[in-house]
Design an enzyme around this catalytic site. Structure first.
Site, PDB file in Angstrom:
ATOM      1  N   LEU A  36       8.552   2.879 -45.683  1.00 12.64           N
ATOM      2  CA  LEU A  36       9.297   2.381 -44.522  1.00 12.64           C
ATOM      3  C   LEU A  36      10.609   1.734 -44.937  1.00 12.64           C
ATOM      4  CD1 LEU A  36       6.473   1.003 -42.172  1.00 12.64           C
ATOM      5  CD2 LEU A  36       7.538   3.250 -42.185  1.00 12.64           C
ATOM      6  N   ILE A  61       6.068   5.330 -53.407  1.00 10.28           N
ATOM      7  CA  ILE A  61       5.631   6.407 -54.313  1.00 10.28           C
ATOM      8  C   ILE A  61       5.931   6.078 -55.779  1.00 10.28           C
ATOM      9  CG2 ILE A  61       5.683   8.306 -52.635  1.00 10.28           C
ATOM     10  CD1 ILE A  61       8.405   9.129 -54.060  1.00 10.28           C
ATOM     11  N   THR A 138      16.129  20.449 -51.307  1.00  7.49           N
ATOM     12  CA  THR A 138      17.333  20.757 -50.530  1.00  7.49           C
ATOM     13  C   THR A 138      18.159  21.871 -51.169  1.00  7.49           C
ATOM     14  OG1 THR A 138      19.491  19.802 -49.965  1.00  7.49           O
ATOM     15  CG2 THR A 138      18.382  18.827 -51.814  1.00  7.49           C
ATOM     16  N   ASP A 139      18.985  22.527 -50.361  1.00  5.31           N
ATOM     17  CA  ASP A 139      19.905  23.535 -50.919  1.00  5.31           C
ATOM     18  C   ASP A 139      21.056  22.884 -51.680  1.00  5.31           C
ATOM     19  OD1 ASP A 139      21.368  22.500 -48.788  1.00  5.31           O
ATOM     20  OD2 ASP A 139      21.808  24.433 -47.853  1.00  5.31           O
ATOM     21  N   GLU A 140      21.200  21.552 -51.538  1.00  2.00           N
ATOM     22  CA  GLU A 140      22.333  20.887 -52.205  1.00  2.00           C
ATOM     23  C   GLU A 140      22.202  20.929 -53.726  1.00  2.00           C
ATOM     24  OE1 GLU A 140      23.900  17.406 -50.356  1.00  2.00           O
ATOM     25  OE2 GLU A 140      22.994  17.885 -48.433  1.00  2.00           O
ATOM     26  N   TYR A 164      22.911  12.238 -54.895  1.00  4.46           N
ATOM     27  CA  TYR A 164      21.719  12.686 -54.154  1.00  4.46           C
ATOM     28  C   TYR A 164      21.257  14.048 -54.646  1.00  4.46           C
ATOM     29  CZ  TYR A 164      19.172  15.085 -50.399  1.00  4.46           C
ATOM     30  OH  TYR A 164      18.258  15.845 -49.699  1.00  4.46           O
ATOM     31  N   ALA A 166      21.937  15.612 -57.402  1.00  4.00           N
ATOM     32  CA  ALA A 166      21.495  15.582 -58.799  1.00  4.00           C
ATOM     33  C   ALA A 166      20.086  15.003 -58.909  1.00  4.00           C
ATOM     34  CB  ALA A 166      22.477  14.773 -59.641  1.00  4.00           C
ATOM     35  N   LYS A 168      17.763  15.133 -56.594  1.00  2.00           N
ATOM     36  CA  LYS A 168      16.808  16.133 -56.078  1.00  2.00           C
ATOM     37  C   LYS A 168      16.643  17.274 -57.085  1.00  2.00           C
ATOM     38  CE  LYS A 168      14.941  16.291 -52.602  1.00  2.00           C
ATOM     39  NZ  LYS A 168      13.654  15.728 -52.117  1.00  2.00           N
ATOM     40  N   VAL A 220      35.499  12.711 -38.784  1.00 10.66           N
ATOM     41  CA  VAL A 220      35.347  14.001 -39.474  1.00 10.66           C
ATOM     42  C   VAL A 220      35.982  13.868 -40.854  1.00 10.66           C
ATOM     43  CG1 VAL A 220      36.016  16.435 -39.428  1.00 10.66           C
ATOM     44  CG2 VAL A 220      35.311  15.289 -37.313  1.00 10.66           C
ATOM     45  N   ARG A 228      28.193  24.148 -43.245  1.00 14.33           N
ATOM     46  CA  ARG A 228      26.768  23.909 -43.487  1.00 14.33           C
ATOM     47  C   ARG A 228      25.975  24.947 -42.691  1.00 14.33           C
ATOM     48  NH1 ARG A 228      28.954  21.512 -46.870  1.00 14.33           N
ATOM     49  NH2 ARG A 228      28.749  19.339 -47.526  1.00 14.33           N
ATOM     50  N   ASN A 263      32.043  21.829 -39.997  1.00 17.38           N
ATOM     51  CA  ASN A 263      31.738  20.502 -39.434  1.00 17.38           C
ATOM     52  C   ASN A 263      32.539  20.241 -38.166  1.00 17.38           C
ATOM     53  OD1 ASN A 263      29.984  20.000 -41.515  1.00 17.38           O
ATOM     54  ND2 ASN A 263      31.482  18.882 -42.758  1.00 17.38           N
TER      55      ASN A 263
HETATM   56  P1  NAD Z   1      14.610  10.632 -44.242  1.00 10.92           P
HETATM   57  O1  NAD Z   1      15.596   9.810 -45.009  1.00 10.92           O
HETATM   58  O2  NAD Z   1      14.718  10.747 -42.771  1.00 10.92           O
HETATM   59  O3  NAD Z   1      13.124  10.110 -44.551  1.00 10.92           O
HETATM   60  C1  NAD Z   1      12.683   9.758 -45.818  1.00 10.92           C
HETATM   61  C2  NAD Z   1      11.374   9.015 -45.684  1.00 10.92           C
HETATM   62  O4  NAD Z   1      10.923   8.669 -47.012  1.00 10.92           O
HETATM   63  C3  NAD Z   1      11.487   7.702 -44.904  1.00 10.92           C
HETATM   64  O5  NAD Z   1      10.412   7.589 -43.989  1.00 10.92           O
HETATM   65  C4  NAD Z   1      11.397   6.631 -45.982  1.00 10.92           C
HETATM   66  O6  NAD Z   1      10.834   5.421 -45.513  1.00 10.92           O
HETATM   67  C5  NAD Z   1      10.506   7.318 -47.021  1.00 10.92           C
HETATM   68  N1  NAD Z   1      10.698   6.773 -48.374  1.00 10.92           N
HETATM   69  C6  NAD Z   1      11.888   6.553 -49.012  1.00 10.92           C
HETATM   70  N2  NAD Z   1      11.656   6.036 -50.228  1.00 10.92           N
HETATM   71  C7  NAD Z   1      10.301   5.960 -50.369  1.00 10.92           C
HETATM   72  C8  NAD Z   1       9.448   5.531 -51.423  1.00 10.92           C
HETATM   73  N3  NAD Z   1       9.942   5.062 -52.588  1.00 10.92           N
HETATM   74  N4  NAD Z   1       8.102   5.598 -51.247  1.00 10.92           N
HETATM   75  C9  NAD Z   1       7.592   6.064 -50.063  1.00 10.92           C
HETATM   76  N5  NAD Z   1       8.354   6.462 -49.036  1.00 10.92           N
HETATM   77  C10 NAD Z   1       9.696   6.422 -49.189  1.00 10.92           C
HETATM   78  O7  NAD Z   1      14.650  12.058 -44.937  1.00 10.92           O
HETATM   79  P2  NAD Z   1      14.465  13.509 -44.291  1.00 10.92           P
HETATM   80  O8  NAD Z   1      15.765  13.969 -43.761  1.00 10.92           O
HETATM   81  O9  NAD Z   1      13.258  13.501 -43.416  1.00 10.92           O
HETATM   82  O10 NAD Z   1      14.163  14.364 -45.615  1.00 10.92           O
HETATM   83  C11 NAD Z   1      12.831  14.537 -46.088  1.00 10.92           C
HETATM   84  C12 NAD Z   1      12.866  15.379 -47.337  1.00 10.92           C
HETATM   85  O11 NAD Z   1      13.471  16.639 -47.054  1.00 10.92           O
HETATM   86  C13 NAD Z   1      13.702  14.759 -48.469  1.00 10.92           C
HETATM   87  O12 NAD Z   1      13.034  14.979 -49.684  1.00 10.92           O
HETATM   88  C14 NAD Z   1      15.022  15.520 -48.430  1.00 10.92           C
HETATM   89  O13 NAD Z   1      15.603  15.593 -49.712  1.00 10.92           O
HETATM   90  C15 NAD Z   1      14.546  16.877 -47.946  1.00 10.92           C
HETATM   91  N6  NAD Z   1      15.549  17.660 -47.193  1.00 10.92           N
HETATM   92  C16 NAD Z   1      16.234  17.111 -46.153  1.00 10.92           C
HETATM   93  C17 NAD Z   1      17.146  17.889 -45.430  1.00 10.92           C
HETATM   94  C18 NAD Z   1      17.898  17.332 -44.241  1.00 10.92           C
HETATM   95  O14 NAD Z   1      18.783  18.005 -43.705  1.00 10.92           O
HETATM   96  N7  NAD Z   1      17.575  16.143 -43.755  1.00 10.92           N
HETATM   97  C19 NAD Z   1      17.358  19.218 -45.784  1.00 10.92           C
HETATM   98  C20 NAD Z   1      16.640  19.756 -46.869  1.00 10.92           C
HETATM   99  C21 NAD Z   1      15.730  18.962 -47.551  1.00 10.92           C
HETATM  100  P1  TYD Z   2      25.376  14.842 -43.496  1.00 10.18           P
HETATM  101  O1  TYD Z   2      24.779  14.846 -42.128  1.00 10.18           O
HETATM  102  O2  TYD Z   2      25.614  13.522 -44.167  1.00 10.18           O
HETATM  103  O3  TYD Z   2      24.498  15.823 -44.404  1.00 10.18           O
HETATM  104  P2  TYD Z   2      24.781  16.406 -45.887  1.00 10.18           P
HETATM  105  O4  TYD Z   2      25.810  15.594 -46.556  1.00 10.18           O
HETATM  106  O5  TYD Z   2      23.430  16.280 -46.505  1.00 10.18           O
HETATM  107  O6  TYD Z   2      25.218  17.846 -45.702  1.00 10.18           O
HETATM  108  O7  TYD Z   2      26.776  15.572 -43.427  1.00 10.18           O
HETATM  109  C1  TYD Z   2      26.901  16.899 -42.952  1.00 10.18           C
HETATM  110  C2  TYD Z   2      28.346  17.297 -43.109  1.00 10.18           C
HETATM  111  O8  TYD Z   2      29.134  16.500 -42.216  1.00 10.18           O
HETATM  112  C3  TYD Z   2      28.900  17.021 -44.515  1.00 10.18           C
HETATM  113  O9  TYD Z   2      29.779  18.079 -44.881  1.00 10.18           O
HETATM  114  C4  TYD Z   2      29.665  15.725 -44.356  1.00 10.18           C
HETATM  115  C5  TYD Z   2      30.135  15.767 -42.908  1.00 10.18           C
HETATM  116  N1  TYD Z   2      30.257  14.437 -42.244  1.00 10.18           N
HETATM  117  C6  TYD Z   2      31.445  14.096 -41.596  1.00 10.18           C
HETATM  118  O10 TYD Z   2      32.422  14.862 -41.569  1.00 10.18           O
HETATM  119  N2  TYD Z   2      31.507  12.871 -40.987  1.00 10.18           N
HETATM  120  C7  TYD Z   2      30.468  11.976 -40.999  1.00 10.18           C
HETATM  121  O11 TYD Z   2      30.593  10.853 -40.458  1.00 10.18           O
HETATM  122  C8  TYD Z   2      29.243  12.367 -41.655  1.00 10.18           C
HETATM  123  C9  TYD Z   2      28.056  11.449 -41.695  1.00 10.18           C
HETATM  124  C10 TYD Z   2      29.189  13.617 -42.257  1.00 10.18           C
END
Ligand code: NAD
Ligand code: TYD
Length: 369
Positions: A36, A61, A138-140, A164, A166, A168, A220, A228, A263
């Site tokens: 949390l 974790i 992630t694809d990043e 981030y 790196a 992952k 932006v 993306r 974006n």
């Molecule tokens: P999020 O930030 O919304 O949620 C992360 C959750 O992990 C939170 O509930 C947080 O409380 C919990 N958490 C953080 N540190 C913790 C710890 N040390 N121990 C236990 N719980 C912990 O993230 P999300 O967007 O739901 O992403 C989930 C997963 O999917 C991540 O691994 C992320 O890298 C991956 N992912 C996300 C996206 C995206 O677009 N959001 C895309 C591809 C992959």
């Molecule tokens: P984000 O939602 O932070 O996801 P990620 O960085 O994981 O792709 O950002 C998505 C795209 O939007 C990214 O290219 C950065 C851009 N962005 C903005 O232009 N303005 C903003 O305020 C934010 C948060 C992101």
């Protein structure tokens, strides 16, 4: 047979979508292990909070004793590992938490899983045979596709740009090593940008909706031409459950939405939808799009991500069900219907972050024409 799922990070954006979907499957018991952090919110799971087949464990974790205890007590069949620090901009401002949770946390979980699985081999060989750990990534990790016209495939070399990405990438390497060296039955998925309900409003789409409704600037980065590949979160949750249950152990699957959008176009489409769905604009705002403001670019900003999702389609029969049009409309409507949720999750700590990152204007609500 009831399958026992251990989900880490289940109070987050994607983890909560996975758990909500798992609980629709009658034969699933779910334990949610979450620290949390600012990004974790149990309200996203309020509909199942008192469900006898769902358990919440408040734990980090990175804590080896707690992780062993969770495995020992709950005896999972499938682990779905989503807990992570997930916001690129935060990783640039303060990488330490990303190294700790994403790398050390994944290592700690792998070791607890290995200890549990080794024990199962003695005590319950059939259960050990079926055990699997699915690492959600992630694809990043693949880096920037700028100018190449290519798509990321499962064999694209890793070239992460941000702290981030790196962190992952490191966690993916650990998972592969634990599979190859110790035989731990693991799977990995690498997914593109998700969007949808319960997304924390620091990420692009919910931030833009929230700011627009408050009459604040829509920041932006750079020229907004970064691309993306957007996937609706419920499509991702379906894909994850498919991989966790039907994927081949040791394999990696890319997941994406076939929705490459710049974006700036994303922000413009959000504005158009708001014009239609929320025509009662804040005072002084003629059109939502007038709030679009170009701000300093993100350091190391990747210009293009795009996924080749043909392997998961071919081997597991998964395809996204939402287009960007349908998914974005649902998302904007959800945020309009749940403005109180957004206000509750954006705590004082979150406001401090916004002020630091975007400057006082964003917090104060200054408008840009
Ligand atoms: P999020 O930030 O919304 O949620 C992360 C959750 O992990 C939170 O509930 C947080 O409380 C919990 N958490 C953080 N540190 C913790 C710890 N040390 N121990 C236990 N719980 C912990 O993230 P999300 O967007 O739901 O992403 C989930 C997963 O999917 C991540 O691994 C992320 O890298 C991956 N992912 C996300 C996206 C995206 O677009 N959001 C895309 C591809 C992959
Ligand atoms: P984000 O939602 O932070 O996801 P990620 O960085 O994981 O792709 O950002 C998505 C795209 O939007 C990214 O290219 C950065 C851009 N962005 C903005 O232009 N303005 C903003 O305020 C934010 C948060 C992101």
């Amino acid at each position: 047979m009831v399958v026992r799922y251990l989900v880490t990070g289940g109070a987050g954006f994607i983890g909560s979508a996975v758990i909500r979907r798992l609980r629709e499957i009658a034969a699933a018991d779910v334990v949610n292990v979450d620290k949390l952090t600012y990004a974790g919110n149990l309200e996203s799971l309020s509909a199942i909070a008192s469900d006898s087949r769902y358990t919440f464990v408040h734990a980090d974790i990175c804590d080896p004793a707690r992780m062993r205890d969770v495995f020992h007590t709950f005896r999972p069949d499938i682990v779905m590992h989503l807990a992570a620090e997930s916001h690129v901009d935060r990783s640039i401002d303060g990488p330490a938490a990303f190294i700790e949770t994403n790398i050390v946390g994944t290592y700690t979980l792998l070791e607890a899983a290995r200890w549990y699985w080794q024990g199962l081999k003695e005590s319950d060989p059939v259960k050990a045979q079926g055990f699997r750990l699915h690492h959600v990534s992630t694809d990043e990790v693949y880096g920037d596709l700028n100018g190449s016209g290519c798509l990321f495939t499962e064999t694209t070399l890793y070239s992460p740009s941000s702290p981030y990405a790196a962190s992952k990438a490191s966690s993916d390497h650990l998972v592969r090593a634990w599979h190859r060296t110790y035989g731990l039955p693991t799977l990995i998925t690498n997914c593109s940008n998700n969007y949808g309900p319960y997304h924390f409003p620091e990420k692009l789409i919910p931030l833009m909706i929230r700011n627009a409704r408050a009459g604040k600037p829509l920041p932006v980065y750079g020229n907004g031409q970064q691309v993306r590949d957007w996937l609706y979160v419920e499509d991702h949750a379906r894909a994850l459950i498919k991989v966790a249950t039907e994927g081949e152990v040791g394999e990696t699957y890319n997941i994406g939405g076939h929705n490459e959008v710049t974006n700036l176009e994303v922000v413009e489409r959000v504005c158009e939808l708001l014009e239609e769905l929320a025509p009662d604009k804040p005072e002084g705002v003629k059109q939502y799009r007038d709030l679009i403001t170009f701000v300093a670019d993100r350091p190391g900003h990747d210009l293009r991500y795009a996924i080749d999702a043909s392997k998961i389609e071919r081997e597991l029969g998964w395809v996204p069900s939402e287009t960007f049009e349908t998914g974005l409309r649902k998302t904007v409507q959800w945020y309009l219907d749940n403005e109180d949720w957004v206000e509750r999750v954006t705590s004082g700590a979150y406001r401090e972050w916004v002020e630091k990152h975007y400057g006082e204007q964003a917090v104060d609500g200054a408008k840009h024409g």
